[in-house]
Enzyme design. Structure first.
Site, PDB file in Angstrom:
ATOM      1  N   CYS A 162      40.034  45.008 106.407  1.00 38.07           N
ATOM      2  CA  CYS A 162      40.945  45.052 104.673  1.00 38.07           C
ATOM      3  C   CYS A 162      42.405  44.745 105.520  1.00 38.07           C
ATOM      4  O   CYS A 162      43.029  43.900 104.615  1.00 38.07           O
ATOM      5  CB  CYS A 162      41.874  46.743 103.776  1.00 38.07           C
ATOM      6  SG  CYS A 162      41.265  48.372 104.850  1.00 38.07           S
ATOM      7  N   HIS A 164      48.800  47.474 102.193  1.00 29.46           N
ATOM      8  CA  HIS A 164      49.080  47.593 103.258  1.00 29.46           C
ATOM      9  C   HIS A 164      50.147  46.260 103.493  1.00 29.46           C
ATOM     10  O   HIS A 164      50.168  45.253 103.120  1.00 29.46           O
ATOM     11  CB  HIS A 164      47.903  46.822 104.373  1.00 29.46           C
ATOM     12  CG  HIS A 164      46.361  47.736 104.492  1.00 29.46           C
ATOM     13  ND1 HIS A 164      46.734  49.532 103.920  1.00 29.46           N
ATOM     14  CD2 HIS A 164      45.390  47.714 104.334  1.00 29.46           C
ATOM     15  CE1 HIS A 164      45.998  50.584 104.374  1.00 29.46           C
ATOM     16  NE2 HIS A 164      45.125  49.099 105.104  1.00 29.46           N
TER      17      HIS A 164
HETATM   18  N1  LIG Z   1      39.585  51.840 101.980  1.00 24.36           N
HETATM   19  C1  LIG Z   1      39.510  50.991 102.116  1.00 24.36           C
HETATM   20  O1  LIG Z   1      40.837  49.972 101.842  1.00 24.36           O
HETATM   21  C2  LIG Z   1      38.637  50.003 102.713  1.00 24.36           C
HETATM   22  C3  LIG Z   1      38.599  48.300 102.853  1.00 24.36           C
HETATM   23  C4  LIG Z   1      37.440  47.856 103.305  1.00 24.36           C
HETATM   24  C5  LIG Z   1      36.921  48.417 103.674  1.00 24.36           C
HETATM   25  N2  LIG Z   1      36.739  49.896 104.067  1.00 24.36           N
HETATM   26  C6  LIG Z   1      35.545  50.737 104.234  1.00 24.36           C
HETATM   27  O2  LIG Z   1      34.662  51.039 103.011  1.00 24.36           O
HETATM   28  C7  LIG Z   1      33.575  52.609 103.476  1.00 24.36           C
HETATM   29  C8  LIG Z   1      34.240  53.336 102.457  1.00 24.36           C
HETATM   30  O3  LIG Z   1      35.509  53.274 102.090  1.00 24.36           O
HETATM   31  P1  LIG Z   1      35.929  54.002 101.688  1.00 24.36           P
HETATM   32  O4  LIG Z   1      37.312  54.362 101.581  1.00 24.36           O
HETATM   33  O5  LIG Z   1      36.124  53.560 100.033  1.00 24.36           O
HETATM   34  O6  LIG Z   1      35.480  56.089 101.943  1.00 24.36           O
HETATM   35  P2  LIG Z   1      35.305  57.267 100.776  1.00 24.36           P
HETATM   36  O7  LIG Z   1      36.537  57.413  99.747  1.00 24.36           O
HETATM   37  O8  LIG Z   1      35.632  58.358 101.920  1.00 24.36           O
HETATM   38  O9  LIG Z   1      33.809  57.536 100.258  1.00 24.36           O
HETATM   39  C9  LIG Z   1      32.791  57.229 100.827  1.00 24.36           C
HETATM   40  C10 LIG Z   1      31.875  56.664 100.013  1.00 24.36           C
HETATM   41  O10 LIG Z   1      30.610  57.119 101.037  1.00 24.36           O
HETATM   42  C11 LIG Z   1      30.001  57.290 100.517  1.00 24.36           C
HETATM   43  N3  LIG Z   1      28.404  58.028 101.211  1.00 24.36           N
HETATM   44  C12 LIG Z   1      28.647  59.212 101.776  1.00 24.36           C
HETATM   45  N4  LIG Z   1      27.784  59.824 102.041  1.00 24.36           N
HETATM   46  C13 LIG Z   1      26.793  59.212 101.771  1.00 24.36           C
HETATM   47  C14 LIG Z   1      25.596  58.728 101.895  1.00 24.36           C
HETATM   48  N5  LIG Z   1      24.513  59.789 103.015  1.00 24.36           N
HETATM   49  N6  LIG Z   1      25.261  58.261 101.384  1.00 24.36           N
HETATM   50  C15 LIG Z   1      25.720  57.733  99.893  1.00 24.36           C
HETATM   51  N7  LIG Z   1      25.917  57.289 100.164  1.00 24.36           N
HETATM   52  C16 LIG Z   1      27.660  58.110 100.959  1.00 24.36           C
HETATM   53  C17 LIG Z   1      30.796  58.858  99.351  1.00 24.36           C
HETATM   54  O11 LIG Z   1      29.793  59.513  98.151  1.00 24.36           O
HETATM   55  P3  LIG Z   1      30.174  61.098  97.871  1.00 24.36           P
HETATM   56  O12 LIG Z   1      30.704  61.037  97.181  1.00 24.36           O
HETATM   57  O13 LIG Z   1      28.741  61.231  97.646  1.00 24.36           O
HETATM   58  O14 LIG Z   1      31.024  62.793  99.602  1.00 24.36           O
HETATM   59  C18 LIG Z   1      31.296  57.900  98.489  1.00 24.36           C
HETATM   60  O15 LIG Z   1      31.355  57.304  97.507  1.00 24.36           O
HETATM   61  C19 LIG Z   1      34.432  52.330 105.142  1.00 24.36           C
HETATM   62  O16 LIG Z   1      33.284  52.238 105.857  1.00 24.36           O
HETATM   63  C20 LIG Z   1      34.924  51.722 105.064  1.00 24.36           C
HETATM   64  O17 LIG Z   1      35.432  51.680 106.800  1.00 24.36           O
HETATM   65  C21 LIG Z   1      37.710  50.609 103.633  1.00 24.36           C
END
Ligand SMILES: NC(=O)c1ccc[n+]([C@@H]2O[C@H](COP(=O)([O-])OP(=O)(O)OC[C@H]3O[C@@H](n4cnc5c(N)ncnc54)[C@H](OP(=O)(O)O)[C@@H]3O)[C@@H](O)[C@H]2O)c1
Length: 348
Positions: free
Chosen positions: A132, A247
């Site tokens: 991001c 950010h």
């Molecule tokens: N946040 C940002 O600004 C951002 C920006 C760019 C990239 N990213 C990347 O995107 C990814 C997710 O980030 P996030 O911020 O959205 O995290 P998050 O809010 O913690 O969400 C994680 C997601 O992954 C799911 N998950 C966890 N274990 C799983 C499994 N075994 N099988 C299938 N789904 C599973 C969770 O489902 P449950 O609800 O069932 O636990 C939830 O939907 C990361 O790799 C991060 O580096 C994030």
């Protein structure tokens, strides 16, 4: 490949900070979706998420549940994408991956829509969405690179907690309330209290490296996306601040040819996906609270670095969940659709 009525689109991590924003952006834009299939962990399987006016049941990833998908937008973390992206491609889907796992693989294009769209043409089933922090900087730097060349970049970031996911947002809220109530705070997601504080650490330090994994991502991904040679110096310091979403970055850009702040302002005003807000005397400059929910990147405080005639300072602000993640993933899906690239290339 889409049927006449659109694509079957999987959203992996559909309950997360990025996944819920993907569902929102996908429903809002006119991407041809026939069916949305949300995936999350076993904890969420069977529950429902909203997609437009519909409520759709969440599935767990499994050999049967991943069949029949045309396109998958994945954001469930690097470990899940490492394991499941190849399986999804094998099952016939093109994967646009938001995690860091595939970004630096040589055969995986790293695409910022509007910046290096042509790179998507080389995909082998997986297209990576950049980090991001890197993403929003690319939108502001590409027009400068094209107009005046780049010699050196020094970036310092001020990153919101939603960049770490929904648990991090909860932590900031709970800590803020605890402090205002005069109670003890507990740090679970971040290494220190994040409320009423700033942390000069985003992600982890690895053995033998005094830069964090986030800082390494910003430096490496920038080089890959803009195709910059090693001779272009890039230096990043990433800092976590107690902001929920958005950010901010201070970017010091040294160009090959001289570019005045006025020329730079004009150039960026005409660039797609960017909005220039630059009247600092009247308090007009980009703010994270102003970018939340917006797909564009905001840029302002464009000024000459008094220490160097070919250096400019910029202030760049983006919604990390929108252009930093979900919006770009959907824009990549759109460009794959427009170029007839929602197909897994046949293996030799
Ligand atoms: N946040 C940002 O600004 C951002 C920006 C760019 C990239 N990213 C990347 O995107 C990814 C997710 O980030 P996030 O911020 O959205 O995290 P998050 O809010 O913690 O969400 C994680 C997601 O992954 C799911 N998950 C966890 N274990 C799983 C499994 N075994 N099988 C299938 N789904 C599973 C969770 O489902 P449950 O609800 O069932 O636990 C939830 O939907 C990361 O790799 C991060 O580096 C994030």
């Amino acid at each position: 490949m889409a049927s006449e009525n659109g694509y079957v689109v999987g959203v992996v991590g559909a309950t997360g900070a990025v996944g819920t924003t993907i569902l929102e952006v996908l429903a809002k834009r006119r991407f041809p979706v026939r069916e949305v299939v949300p995936f999350a962990s076993e904890r969420s399987a069977g529950k429902k998420v909203e997609f437009g006016d519909d409520k759709v049941e969440i599935r767990e990833l499994g050999p049967e549940t991943i069949q029949g998908l045309d396109l998958v937008l994945a954001s469930a973390g690097g470990k899940i994408s490492a394991e499941w992206a190849p399986k999804l491609v094998e099952a016939g889907a093109v994967v646009v991956d938001n995690t860091s796992y595939w970004r630096m693989h040589d055969d995986v294009p790293l695409v910022v829509a509007g910046v290096n769209d042509d790179a998507a043409g080389d995909h082998n089933g997986i297209v990576a969405n950049p980090n991001c922090t890197t993403m929003q900087m690319m939108v502001a730097l590409k027009p400068i690179l094209d107009a005046a060349g780049l010699e050196r970049l020094v970036v310092s970031t001020y990153q919101s907690v939603s960049g770490t996911g929904r648990e991090a947002v909860k932590e900031l809220r709970e800590q803020s309330k605890a402090i205002l109530d005069g109670k003890e705070v507990e740090a679970k997601v971040f290494p220190h209290q994040v409320a009423f504080n700033i942390l000069p650490q985003v992600e982890q330090f690895t053995e033998g490296d005094d830069y964090t994994t986030e800082e390494r991502k910003v430096m490496r991904e920038t080089r890959k996306i803009l195709d910059l040679p090693e001779s272009v110096g890039i230096s990043a310091t990433c800092v976590r601040v107690p902001v929920v979403t958005g950010h901010s970055e201070s970017v010091n850009v040294q160009t090959e040819r001289e570019l005045s702040p006025e020329e730079c302002r004009e150039l960026l005003s005409e660039a797609p996906g960017l909005v220039v807000l630059d009247d600092p005397g009247d308090g007009i400059y980009p703010l994270p609270i102003a970018v939340e929910g917006r797909d564009e990147v905001l840029v302002g405080r464009i000024r000459r670095d008094p220490s160097h005639e070919r250096c400019l300072n910029l202030w760049v602000v983006g919604d990390n969940l929108r252009k930093g993640a979900a919006t770009n993933a959907v824009q990549v899906a759109e460009l794959l659709h427009e170029r007839d690239l929602v197909r897994v290339p046949a293996r030799a």
